[in-house]
Scaffold this active site. Structure first.
Site, mmCIF file in Angstrom:
data_model
loop_
_atom_site.group_PDB
_atom_site.id
_atom_site.type_symbol
_atom_site.label_atom_id
_atom_site.label_comp_id
_atom_site.label_asym_id
_atom_site.label_seq_id
_atom_site.Cartn_x
_atom_site.Cartn_y
_atom_site.Cartn_z
ATOM 1 N N SER A 246 0.847 -1.137 -0.077
ATOM 2 C CA SER A 246 0.230 -0.134 -0.707
ATOM 3 C C SER A 246 0.862 1.597 -0.074
ATOM 4 C CB SER A 246 -0.725 -0.004 0.733
ATOM 5 O OG SER A 246 -1.256 1.111 1.265
ATOM 6 N N TYR B 255 -1.784 0.658 10.193
ATOM 7 C CA TYR B 255 -1.911 -0.367 9.028
ATOM 8 C C TYR B 255 -0.765 -0.591 7.899
ATOM 9 C CZ TYR B 255 -3.190 -1.205 4.142
ATOM 10 O OH TYR B 255 -3.679 -1.205 3.028
ATOM 11 N N LYS C 233 1.990 -3.445 6.242
ATOM 12 C CA LYS C 233 2.889 -2.806 5.664
ATOM 13 C C LYS C 233 4.281 -3.754 5.057
ATOM 14 C CE LYS C 233 -1.536 -4.433 3.543
ATOM 15 N NZ LYS C 233 -2.038 -5.442 2.826
HETATM 16 N N1 UFG Z 1 -12.587 10.881 3.327
HETATM 17 C C1 UFG Z 1 -14.331 11.724 3.158
HETATM 18 N N2 UFG Z 1 -15.354 11.239 3.644
HETATM 19 C C2 UFG Z 1 -15.666 9.945 3.999
HETATM 20 C C3 UFG Z 1 -14.128 8.518 3.765
HETATM 21 C C4 UFG Z 1 -13.155 9.459 3.361
HETATM 22 O O1 UFG Z 1 -14.042 12.955 3.218
HETATM 23 O O2 UFG Z 1 -16.479 8.976 4.784
HETATM 24 C C5 UFG Z 1 -12.032 11.280 2.857
HETATM 25 C C6 UFG Z 1 -10.357 11.122 3.663
HETATM 26 O O3 UFG Z 1 -9.828 12.785 4.398
HETATM 27 C C7 UFG Z 1 -9.136 11.047 1.796
HETATM 28 C C8 UFG Z 1 -10.171 10.938 0.990
HETATM 29 O O4 UFG Z 1 -11.411 10.722 1.383
HETATM 30 O O5 UFG Z 1 -9.021 12.314 2.272
HETATM 31 C C9 UFG Z 1 -9.898 9.372 0.613
HETATM 32 O O6 UFG Z 1 -10.136 8.443 2.054
HETATM 33 P P1 UFG Z 1 -10.095 7.227 1.667
HETATM 34 O O7 UFG Z 1 -10.187 6.203 2.995
HETATM 35 O O8 UFG Z 1 -10.978 6.338 0.436
HETATM 36 O O9 UFG Z 1 -8.688 6.272 1.162
HETATM 37 P P2 UFG Z 1 -6.867 7.106 2.296
HETATM 38 O O10 UFG Z 1 -7.244 8.055 1.411
HETATM 39 O O11 UFG Z 1 -7.526 7.429 3.402
HETATM 40 O O12 UFG Z 1 -6.216 5.550 1.957
HETATM 41 C C10 UFG Z 1 -6.291 4.544 0.995
HETATM 42 C C11 UFG Z 1 -6.503 2.897 1.354
HETATM 43 C C12 UFG Z 1 -5.020 2.779 1.904
HETATM 44 C C13 UFG Z 1 -4.012 3.241 1.252
HETATM 45 C C14 UFG Z 1 -4.216 4.057 1.117
HETATM 46 C C15 UFG Z 1 -3.458 5.371 -0.031
HETATM 47 O O13 UFG Z 1 -7.485 3.160 1.997
HETATM 48 O O14 UFG Z 1 -5.616 1.649 2.049
HETATM 49 O O15 UFG Z 1 -5.107 5.233 -0.119
HETATM 50 O O16 UFG Z 1 -3.202 5.917 -0.763
HETATM 51 F F1 UFG Z 1 -3.172 3.165 1.218
#
Ligand code: UFG
Length: 329
Positions: free
Chosen positions: A118, A142, A146
């Site tokens: 990841s 997490y 990895k």
């Molecule tokens: N977000 C919101 N509201 C929500 C969910 C997410 O505003 O209800 C925002 C988060 O704050 C973030 C963006 O949307 O800014 C993307 O969030 P995600 O949870 O979809 O994804 P992340 O970027 O946090 O993480 C994902 C994977 C990880 C990986 C990462 C790598 O879940 O496993 O991408 O870029 F490591």
């Protein structure tokens, strides 16, 4: 050729299963359906399923008895936020479980391992786009799990015949372009499934985690990569490590950034629906901007993402959500 796929009924695993079956390989899927979906079980003469947890010694022996040449390891927990609250779930599933599987592979002379790593291994970016040489300082447990497995893979491949691909996914998104995968994730925690659930009416509203980041619209920027492009990279990585008998560690991202707000606005335009959202607090551990350099995967694997434009990502997801909620037949 025989291939074992742990977590093969999950979101990414189920897409890879279809692509492997199209190449006529013999597939064994092992899934405990904790987050996988029974709708993703495939009826095919070359497809077998063992329902259970690969950490259970009896199940582990059964999947190793299949004598796969290659193991794709998708079965893991993947919610960064949850890993900070329930680390033991992550140490057990992601670290101990994977080491247990690798030990068995090495004992049984199974050489090829495809690992779902990841972008979370990098932590807060020191520069953008992030290439594979970027320091790995995960900001959540997490990402640390990895990193621990990547470090073990490096050692074990030096000391044994093991060869591996470590694929550092950025934000996996979209659904199968050919419509073969219909099972949704259980209790999704990522942005796009939450956007879909809100558009479809499963949720009353969603929350944007902060709009005061140093980005043009104040919301976080991410690099979304379509799951079919990810799947294709897995097959290319498998071919690469077998052909070259060498390891490979690569980023898989689209190299394009889109903000949470832009994603929401595009989803509204494409679905012609109003999305109810409110601006909430920042989520702990979120970087303002993440962006991949996928140059290495393009050069070494000849990988070329085809479906990772925002429109294809959103429309393929919307179609699967509509089918699940019986809006489309
Ligand atoms: N977000 C919101 N509201 C929500 C969910 C997410 O505003 O209800 C925002 C988060 O704050 C973030 C963006 O949307 O800014 C993307 O969030 P995600 O949870 O979809 O994804 P992340 O970027 O946090 O993480 C994902 C994977 C990880 C990986 C990462 C790598 O879940 O496993 O991408 O870029 F490591």
């Amino acid at each position: 050729m025989r291939i074992l796929i742990t977590g093969g009924a999950g979101y990414i695993g189920s897409h890879v299963v279809h692509d492997l079956l199209e190449r006529n390989y013999e597939i064994l899927v092992c899934d405990n359906f904790s987050t996988g979906n029974k709708k993703n079980i495939v009826k095919h003469e070359h497809y077998k399923l063992i329902e259970g947890d690969f950490r259970d010694p009896d199940i582990l022996n059964a999947i190793i008895d299949f004598k796969p040449k290659v193991v794709f390891h998708f079965a893991a927990s993947k919610a960064a936020g949850e890993s900070m609250i329930n680390p033991i779930k992550y140490s057990n599933n992601n670290i101990r479980g994977t080491l247990f599987l690798l030990e068995k592979m090495i004992e049984n002379e199974i050489q090829y391992f495809i690992f779902s790593s990841s972008a979370a291994v990098y932590g807060e970016p020191e520069y953008l786009p992030i290439d594979e040489n970027h320091p790995r300082n995960p900001t959540n447990y997490y990402g640390f799990t990895k990193k621990v497995i990547e470090d073990n893979l490096e050692w074990l491949s030096k000391l044994t015949d093991l060869k591996y691909a470590s694929l550092r996914y950025f934000n996996a998104a979209g659904y199968d372009i050919k419509g073969r995968v219909l099972g949704l994730e259980n209790q999704p925690q990522n942005l796009l499934p939450i956007v879909m659930e809100t558009l479809i009416g499963e949720r009353q509203e969603m929350e944007i985690f902060g709009n005061d980041y140093p980005t043009p619209d104040g919301t976080c920027i991410r690099d979304y990569i379509h799951v079919n492009d990810l799947s294709n990279a897995h097959l290319l990585a498998m071919d690469y490590i077998i052909k070259n008998h060498a390891n490979i560690v690569v980023n898989l991202g689209s190299e394009k950034g889109i903000s949470v707000m832009e994603m929401i606005q595009t989803a509204e335009e494409l679905t012609k629906k109003k999305l109810n959202y409110r601006i909430g607090q920042r989520r702990a551990g979120d970087a303002a901007k993440l962006l991949a350099s996928s140059k290495k995967a393009k050069e070494l694997l000849k990988w070329n993402p085809l479906y990772s434009d925002v429109k294809t990502i959103l429309l393929t997801m919307w179609s699967v959500y509509q089918k699940n909620y019986h809006i489309l037949s």
